[in-house]
Scaffold this motif. Structure first.
Motif, mmCIF file in Angstrom:
data_model
loop_
_atom_site.group_PDB
_atom_site.id
_atom_site.type_symbol
_atom_site.label_atom_id
_atom_site.label_comp_id
_atom_site.label_asym_id
_atom_site.label_seq_id
_atom_site.Cartn_x
_atom_site.Cartn_y
_atom_site.Cartn_z
ATOM 1 N N GLY A 127 0.854 -1.329 -0.064
ATOM 2 C CA GLY A 127 -0.208 0.093 -0.069
ATOM 3 C C GLY A 127 0.791 1.411 0.035
ATOM 4 O O GLY A 127 0.356 2.467 -0.231
ATOM 5 N N GLU A 128 2.004 1.177 0.162
ATOM 6 C CA GLU A 128 3.013 2.387 0.209
ATOM 7 C C GLU A 128 3.123 3.265 -1.259
ATOM 8 O O GLU A 128 3.295 2.451 -2.203
ATOM 9 C CB GLU A 128 4.272 2.057 0.633
ATOM 10 N N LYS A 129 2.866 4.224 -1.456
ATOM 11 C CA LYS A 129 2.825 5.103 -2.598
ATOM 12 C C LYS A 129 4.097 5.431 -2.795
ATOM 13 O O LYS A 129 4.861 6.034 -1.980
ATOM 14 C CB LYS A 129 1.677 6.203 -2.524
ATOM 15 N N PHE A 130 4.390 5.585 -4.106
ATOM 16 C CA PHE A 130 5.652 5.929 -4.764
ATOM 17 C C PHE A 130 5.728 6.369 -6.296
ATOM 18 O O PHE A 130 4.664 5.828 -6.676
ATOM 19 C CB PHE A 130 6.893 5.029 -4.489
ATOM 20 N N ILE A 131 6.641 7.207 -6.641
ATOM 21 C CA ILE A 131 6.551 7.564 -8.101
ATOM 22 C C ILE A 131 7.657 6.493 -8.887
ATOM 23 O O ILE A 131 8.500 6.232 -8.477
ATOM 24 C CB ILE A 131 7.243 8.860 -8.418
ATOM 25 N N THR A 132 6.978 6.213 -9.795
ATOM 26 C CA THR A 132 7.609 5.110 -10.601
ATOM 27 C C THR A 132 8.798 5.565 -11.479
ATOM 28 O O THR A 132 8.552 6.664 -12.248
ATOM 29 C CB THR A 132 6.699 4.429 -11.370
ATOM 30 N N LEU A 133 9.957 4.768 -11.526
ATOM 31 C CA LEU A 133 11.123 5.147 -12.119
ATOM 32 C C LEU A 133 11.395 4.092 -13.022
ATOM 33 O O LEU A 133 11.127 2.967 -12.715
ATOM 34 C CB LEU A 133 12.678 5.425 -11.159
ATOM 35 N N LYS A 134 12.300 4.105 -14.142
ATOM 36 C CA LYS A 134 12.296 3.280 -15.287
ATOM 37 C C LYS A 134 13.501 2.008 -14.633
ATOM 38 O O LYS A 134 13.074 1.026 -15.040
ATOM 39 C CB LYS A 134 12.903 3.815 -16.555
ATOM 40 N N ASN A 135 14.146 2.489 -13.818
ATOM 41 C CA ASN A 135 15.125 1.351 -13.317
ATOM 42 C C ASN A 135 14.256 0.372 -12.032
ATOM 43 O O ASN A 135 15.340 -0.468 -11.645
ATOM 44 C CB ASN A 135 16.359 1.806 -12.484
ATOM 45 N N MET A 136 12.865 0.590 -11.957
ATOM 46 C CA MET A 136 12.507 -0.108 -11.015
ATOM 47 C C MET A 136 11.833 -1.443 -11.596
ATOM 48 O O MET A 136 11.322 -2.287 -10.974
ATOM 49 C CB MET A 136 11.071 0.773 -10.364
ATOM 50 N N SER A 137 12.162 -1.741 -12.770
ATOM 51 C CA SER A 137 11.757 -2.962 -13.519
ATOM 52 C C SER A 137 12.841 -4.120 -12.942
ATOM 53 O O SER A 137 13.782 -3.842 -12.503
ATOM 54 C CB SER A 137 12.041 -3.073 -15.047
ATOM 55 N N GLY A 138 12.144 -5.069 -12.822
ATOM 56 C CA GLY A 138 12.814 -6.547 -12.371
ATOM 57 C C GLY A 138 12.032 -7.313 -11.635
ATOM 58 O O GLY A 138 10.929 -7.302 -11.208
ATOM 59 N N ASP A 139 12.567 -8.256 -10.779
ATOM 60 C CA ASP A 139 11.771 -9.190 -10.034
ATOM 61 C C ASP A 139 11.964 -8.762 -8.463
ATOM 62 O O ASP A 139 13.105 -8.442 -8.183
ATOM 63 C CB ASP A 139 12.493 -10.835 -10.005
ATOM 64 N N TYR A 140 10.882 -8.855 -7.817
ATOM 65 C CA TYR A 140 10.691 -8.622 -6.371
ATOM 66 C C TYR A 140 10.393 -9.653 -5.599
ATOM 67 O O TYR A 140 9.558 -10.265 -5.943
ATOM 68 C CB TYR A 140 9.612 -7.304 -6.250
ATOM 69 N N ASN A 141 10.822 -9.650 -4.453
ATOM 70 C CA ASN A 141 10.393 -10.980 -3.424
ATOM 71 C C ASN A 141 9.476 -10.352 -2.382
ATOM 72 O O ASN A 141 9.834 -9.473 -1.592
ATOM 73 C CB ASN A 141 11.836 -11.285 -2.766
ATOM 74 N N CYS A 142 8.232 -10.600 -2.367
ATOM 75 C CA CYS A 142 7.171 -10.425 -1.701
ATOM 76 C C CYS A 142 6.980 -11.300 -0.614
ATOM 77 O O CYS A 142 6.937 -12.412 -0.989
ATOM 78 C CB CYS A 142 5.889 -10.217 -2.645
ATOM 79 N N ARG A 143 6.738 -10.885 0.545
ATOM 80 C CA ARG A 143 6.799 -11.500 1.775
ATOM 81 C C ARG A 143 5.763 -11.098 2.607
ATOM 82 O O ARG A 143 5.232 -9.829 2.816
ATOM 83 C CB ARG A 143 8.073 -11.403 2.608
ATOM 84 N N ALA A 144 4.899 -12.243 3.099
ATOM 85 C CA ALA A 144 3.805 -11.937 4.190
ATOM 86 C C ALA A 144 4.687 -12.721 5.544
ATOM 87 O O ALA A 144 4.583 -14.081 5.442
ATOM 88 C CB ALA A 144 2.554 -12.457 3.738
ATOM 89 N N ALA A 145 4.468 -11.958 6.730
ATOM 90 C CA ALA A 145 5.147 -12.604 7.689
ATOM 91 C C ALA A 145 4.274 -12.107 9.034
ATOM 92 O O ALA A 145 3.833 -11.267 9.244
ATOM 93 C CB ALA A 145 6.350 -12.176 7.774
ATOM 94 N N ASN A 146 4.242 -13.552 9.624
ATOM 95 C CA ASN A 146 3.444 -13.223 11.133
ATOM 96 C C ASN A 146 4.457 -14.056 11.929
ATOM 97 O O ASN A 146 5.556 -13.790 12.230
ATOM 98 C CB ASN A 146 1.937 -13.297 11.461
ATOM 99 N N ASP A 178 4.941 -16.968 10.786
ATOM 100 C CA ASP A 178 5.479 -17.775 9.833
ATOM 101 C C ASP A 178 5.778 -16.671 8.859
ATOM 102 O O ASP A 178 5.362 -15.674 8.635
ATOM 103 C CB ASP A 178 4.408 -18.922 9.450
ATOM 104 N N VAL A 179 6.388 -17.164 7.771
ATOM 105 C CA VAL A 179 6.475 -16.477 6.527
ATOM 106 C C VAL A 179 6.324 -17.067 5.245
ATOM 107 O O VAL A 179 6.753 -18.235 5.053
ATOM 108 C CB VAL A 179 8.152 -16.013 6.444
ATOM 109 N N VAL A 180 5.616 -16.487 4.466
ATOM 110 C CA VAL A 180 5.423 -16.949 3.015
ATOM 111 C C VAL A 180 5.940 -15.993 2.200
ATOM 112 O O VAL A 180 5.872 -14.853 2.492
ATOM 113 C CB VAL A 180 4.049 -17.370 2.995
ATOM 114 N N SER A 181 6.514 -16.505 0.764
ATOM 115 C CA SER A 181 6.996 -15.363 -0.163
ATOM 116 C C SER A 181 6.474 -15.786 -1.692
ATOM 117 O O SER A 181 6.338 -17.008 -1.710
ATOM 118 C CB SER A 181 8.525 -15.167 -0.021
#
Length: 319
Positions: free
Chosen positions: A159-178, A180-183
């Motif tokens: 939900g964090e807002k940001f301005i997109t830059l061209k160098n932001m392309s790529g693979d991101y590791n998204c994690r949900a943690a309490n 335990d952790v899943v990604s």
């Protein structure tokens, strides 16, 4: 001793019941002043105050006669109103009002610990440079998990807002943690309008007539751009995608500005390059006679050659 304790508990319970009963409001029944035979009259049962709002209440009009069209109203002053068809036999008929109270606790949710699970997290995201974006990876679980996406040590919270830059392309590791952790991996593609840093010219931007020149337009854009050119009137050759043009046997008519136009669905950019075509250098004619004589020979006349012949004959007879 046990008997004493037992009666003590009974007395406490009775006192509490009396206290609660003393605090409860007493309902009031109200009738119309002038009631006529064979007419209808309104009978209302109402609580006189808004006390004990924590209690649920049901108001009832008690009578042996038949009531109809009863309407209840809840709120600070709850009441119920019914219609009674009056007859001459109803003289001195009694009516009363009852209030039935009950209470209930505030609801409590049963929360059971469970590991996080992504509920909405797309595998691929498409963003446009310069626009405001955020990751929309939501997860359920208890305790509620924290969700974040990471790339190159940069952390973005869900939900964090940001301005997109061209160098932001790529693979991101998204994690949900309490506890335990899943990604999962989320691939981001950032699109942007063309940028033309330079037009390459081979061999150079200044050539002589008759030479060949190649111009290459290289634009950085996602998706890849289409190319077109504005050129002087002289003919040029285009490659299959118009990115490269060639000038064969350059002429003075090829002299001028060559403008590359790169365009995709997000925008357009142009860049111009000047090509100068020069006249060929003229080499002056050379005196071949002077080039074939030895140094100083151009200064010898016929007399000099005659003298040399006499000297040669003299040396021949002497030896």
């Amino acid at each position: 001793m046990e008997v004493f304790c037992h009666w003590s508990l009974i007395i406490i319970a009775v006192l509490r019941a009396c206290r609660v009963h003393a605090l409860l409001p007493v309902p009031i029944i109200s009738l119309e002043d002038k009631i006529k035979i064979n007419d209808e009259t309104k009978v209302t049962c109402m609580l006189p105050s808004s006390e004990c709002q924590c209690l649920e209440v049901e108001l009832r009009i008690i009578t042996e006669e038949k009531l109809k069209n009863c309407v209840s109203h809840k709120g600070n002053f709850p009441n119920v109103t019914c219609t009674l068809e009056v007859t001459k036999d109803m003289n001195e008929v009694e009516l009363s009002c009852e209030a039935h109270f009950w209470t209930k606790s505030k609801p409590q949710r049963l929360n059971i610990q469970n590991e996080p699970e992504f509920t909405d997290c797309p595998d691929k995201l498409l963003w446009l440079e310069g626009q405001e974006n955020s990751f929309h990876c939501k997860a359920k679980g208890y305790p509620p998990p924290n969700v974040s996406c990471v790339k190159d040590s940069k952390v973005y919270m869900e939900g964090e807002k940001f301005i997109t830059l061209k160098n932001m392309s790529g693979d991101y590791n998204c994690r949900a943690a309490n506890f335990d952790v899943v990604s999962k991996t989320v691939t981001v593609s950032v699109q942007y309008q063309p940028v033309i840093p330079i037009i390459k010219v081979q061999p150079s931007a200044s050539v002589a007539e008759g030479e060949n020149v190649t111009l290459i337009c290289e634009a950085d854009a996602v998706p890849p751009p289409s190319y077109s050119w504005h050129t002087p009137s002289a003919p040029v050759l285009y490659d299959h995608d118009n990115q490269t043009i060639q000038i064969k046997d350059a002429k003075r008519a090829h002299d001028g500005f060559y403008t590359c136009i790169a365009q995709n669905k997000h925008g357009i950019q142009t860049l111009s390059q000047k090509i100068t075509v020069n006249e060929p250098e003229i080499v002056p004619e050379t005196d071949l006679g002077k080039l074939s004589r030895p140094d100083g020979a151009e200064k010898m006349g016929p007399a000099h050659f005659g003298l040399l012949a006499v000297l040669y004959s003299s040396f021949y007879y002497l030896f």
